[in-house]
Motif scaffolding. Structure first.
Motif, PDB file in Angstrom:
ATOM      1  N   GLY A  83       0.780  -1.233   0.000  1.00 26.54           N
ATOM      2  CA  GLY A  83       0.000   0.000   0.000  1.00 26.54           C
ATOM      3  C   GLY A  83       0.810   1.280   0.000  1.00 26.54           C
ATOM      4  N   PHE A  84       2.133   1.179  -0.056  1.00 26.90           N
ATOM      5  CA  PHE A  84       2.968   2.372  -0.106  1.00 26.90           C
ATOM      6  C   PHE A  84       3.102   2.841  -1.553  1.00 26.90           C
ATOM      7  N   THR A  85       3.250   4.147  -1.739  1.00 26.63           N
ATOM      8  CA  THR A  85       3.542   4.670  -3.070  1.00 26.63           C
ATOM      9  C   THR A  85       5.042   4.518  -3.326  1.00 26.63           C
ATOM     10  N   THR A  86       5.440   4.741  -4.566  1.00 29.62           N
ATOM     11  CA  THR A  86       6.866   4.681  -4.900  1.00 29.62           C
ATOM     12  C   THR A  86       7.649   5.700  -4.080  1.00 29.62           C
ATOM     13  N   TYR A  87       7.134   6.918  -3.983  1.00 31.93           N
ATOM     14  CA  TYR A  87       7.822   7.955  -3.208  1.00 31.93           C
ATOM     15  C   TYR A  87       7.909   7.593  -1.727  1.00 31.93           C
ATOM     16  N   GLU A  88       6.840   7.042  -1.165  1.00 33.28           N
ATOM     17  CA  GLU A  88       6.865   6.642   0.236  1.00 33.28           C
ATOM     18  C   GLU A  88       7.884   5.536   0.462  1.00 33.28           C
ATOM     19  N   SER A  89       7.942   4.599  -0.456  1.00 30.83           N
ATOM     20  CA  SER A  89       8.919   3.507  -0.361  1.00 30.83           C
ATOM     21  C   SER A  89      10.333   4.048  -0.426  1.00 30.83           C
ATOM     22  N   LYS A  90      10.589   4.925  -1.385  1.00 36.06           N
ATOM     23  CA  LYS A  90      11.929   5.510  -1.532  1.00 36.06           C
ATOM     24  C   LYS A  90      12.330   6.269  -0.269  1.00 36.06           C
ATOM     25  N   ALA A  91      11.408   7.056   0.267  1.00 36.93           N
ATOM     26  CA  ALA A  91      11.715   7.845   1.459  1.00 36.93           C
ATOM     27  C   ALA A  91      12.000   6.944   2.656  1.00 36.93           C
ATOM     28  N   TYR A  92      11.169   5.929   2.860  1.00 37.33           N
ATOM     29  CA  TYR A  92      11.349   5.038   4.008  1.00 37.33           C
ATOM     30  C   TYR A  92      12.684   4.289   3.916  1.00 37.33           C
ATOM     31  N   VAL A  93      12.979   3.713   2.765  1.00 41.54           N
ATOM     32  CA  VAL A  93      14.233   2.971   2.605  1.00 41.54           C
ATOM     33  C   VAL A  93      15.429   3.902   2.761  1.00 41.54           C
ATOM     34  N   SER A  94      15.321   5.105   2.222  1.00 44.48           N
ATOM     35  CA  SER A  94      16.400   6.074   2.364  1.00 44.48           C
ATOM     36  C   SER A  94      16.623   6.420   3.840  1.00 44.48           C
ATOM     37  N   LEU A  95      15.541   6.542   4.593  1.00 41.70           N
ATOM     38  CA  LEU A  95      15.678   6.816   6.030  1.00 41.70           C
ATOM     39  C   LEU A  95      16.335   5.653   6.762  1.00 41.70           C
ATOM     40  N   LEU A  96      16.042   4.434   6.330  1.00 47.67           N
ATOM     41  CA  LEU A  96      16.703   3.282   6.946  1.00 47.67           C
ATOM     42  C   LEU A  96      18.209   3.327   6.722  1.00 47.67           C
ATOM     43  N   GLN A  97      18.612   3.838   5.564  1.00 48.57           N
ATOM     44  CA  GLN A  97      20.025   3.888   5.205  1.00 48.57           C
ATOM     45  C   GLN A  97      20.754   5.030   5.888  1.00 48.57           C
ATOM     46  N   SER A  98      20.038   6.136   6.148  1.00 51.25           N
ATOM     47  CA  SER A  98      20.682   7.313   6.733  1.00 51.25           C
ATOM     48  C   SER A  98      19.656   8.096   7.536  1.00 51.25           C
ATOM     49  N   ASN A  99      19.869   8.206   8.830  1.00 50.87           N
ATOM     50  CA  ASN A  99      18.956   8.969   9.680  1.00 50.87           C
ATOM     51  C   ASN A  99      19.680   9.425  10.934  1.00 50.87           C
ATOM     52  N   PRO A 100      19.191  10.446  11.593  1.00 48.75           N
ATOM     53  CA  PRO A 100      18.084  11.306  11.225  1.00 48.75           C
ATOM     54  C   PRO A 100      18.496  12.290  10.141  1.00 48.75           C
ATOM     55  N   VAL A 101      17.537  12.683   9.325  1.00 47.45           N
ATOM     56  CA  VAL A 101      17.787  13.650   8.253  1.00 47.45           C
ATOM     57  C   VAL A 101      16.639  14.642   8.164  1.00 47.45           C
ATOM     58  N   THR A 102      16.927  15.799   7.605  1.00 44.24           N
ATOM     59  CA  THR A 102      15.896  16.805   7.357  1.00 44.24           C
ATOM     60  C   THR A 102      15.117  16.414   6.107  1.00 44.24           C
ATOM     61  N   ARG A 103      14.008  17.093   5.853  1.00 42.29           N
ATOM     62  CA  ARG A 103      13.239  16.830   4.633  1.00 42.29           C
ATOM     63  C   ARG A 103      14.075  17.093   3.394  1.00 42.29           C
ATOM     64  N   TYR A 104      14.855  18.178   3.436  1.00 44.66           N
ATOM     65  CA  TYR A 104      15.710  18.505   2.293  1.00 44.66           C
ATOM     66  C   TYR A 104      16.692  17.365   2.026  1.00 44.66           C
ATOM     67  N   GLU A 105      17.362  16.900   3.078  1.00 49.79           N
ATOM     68  CA  GLU A 105      18.323  15.805   2.927  1.00 49.79           C
ATOM     69  C   GLU A 105      17.633  14.532   2.448  1.00 49.79           C
ATOM     70  N   LEU A 106      16.445  14.260   2.976  1.00 50.32           N
ATOM     71  CA  LEU A 106      15.703  13.069   2.575  1.00 50.32           C
ATOM     72  C   LEU A 106      15.322  13.148   1.104  1.00 50.32           C
ATOM     73  N   SER A 107      14.894  14.306   0.668  1.00 48.96           N
ATOM     74  CA  SER A 107      14.551  14.493  -0.742  1.00 48.96           C
ATOM     75  C   SER A 107      15.777  14.243  -1.614  1.00 48.96           C
ATOM     76  N   LYS A 108      16.879  14.812  -1.233  1.00 51.62           N
ATOM     77  CA  LYS A 108      18.130  14.660  -1.982  1.00 51.62           C
ATOM     78  C   LYS A 108      18.599  13.209  -2.003  1.00 51.62           C
ATOM     79  N   ASN A 109      18.554  12.524  -0.855  1.00 55.04           N
ATOM     80  CA  ASN A 109      19.051  11.150  -0.752  1.00 55.04           C
ATOM     81  C   ASN A 109      18.137  10.125  -1.420  1.00 55.04           C
ATOM     82  N   SER A 110      16.831  10.384  -1.376  1.00 52.93           N
ATOM     83  CA  SER A 110      15.866   9.388  -1.846  1.00 52.93           C
ATOM     84  C   SER A 110      15.451   9.559  -3.297  1.00 52.93           C
TER      85      SER A 110
END
Length: 108
Positions: free
Chosen positions: A14-41
């Protein structure tokens, strides 16, 4: 496992592609800001606010009380436990709602 495979499996949950990308990116690197998450994911900055809001709503992501705000993911096993409980609750609600519509005809 390649990210596309993980995203595809999360979409089936039930996740969208963007939600999946953001979640996996957070698993790889956290904590991050929204800007960093956008850039990384690879999630566009214009979409990252809505993506984070949705992930927070379902409990997959939590914001910190820092300035600027940073985000951390719920560990995968805890996320799956949460999703299972939510799905079970929805199934039970549907059962109750459809209880009065049971049929006496057996399939086959």
């Amino acid at each position: 496992m390649p990210f596309e495979d993980i995203a595809g499996r999360m979409k089936k949950l039930g996740f969208t592609t963007y939600e999946s990308k953001a979640y996996v990116s957070l698993l790889q690197s956290n904590p991050v800001t929204r800007y960093e998450l956008s850039k990384n994911s690879g999630v566009p900055r214009s979409a990252i606010y809505d993506v984070i809001k949705k992930l927070e709503t379902i409990g997959a992501v939590n914001g910190t009380y820092t300035e600027p705000q940073k985000y951390i993911p719920l560990p995968p096993q805890q996320l799956f436990d949460l999703l299972e409980r939510q799905f079970h609750d929805r199934v039970e609600e549907a059962k109750k709602a459809l209880k009065h519509y049971e049929t006496s005809i057996e399939p086959g």
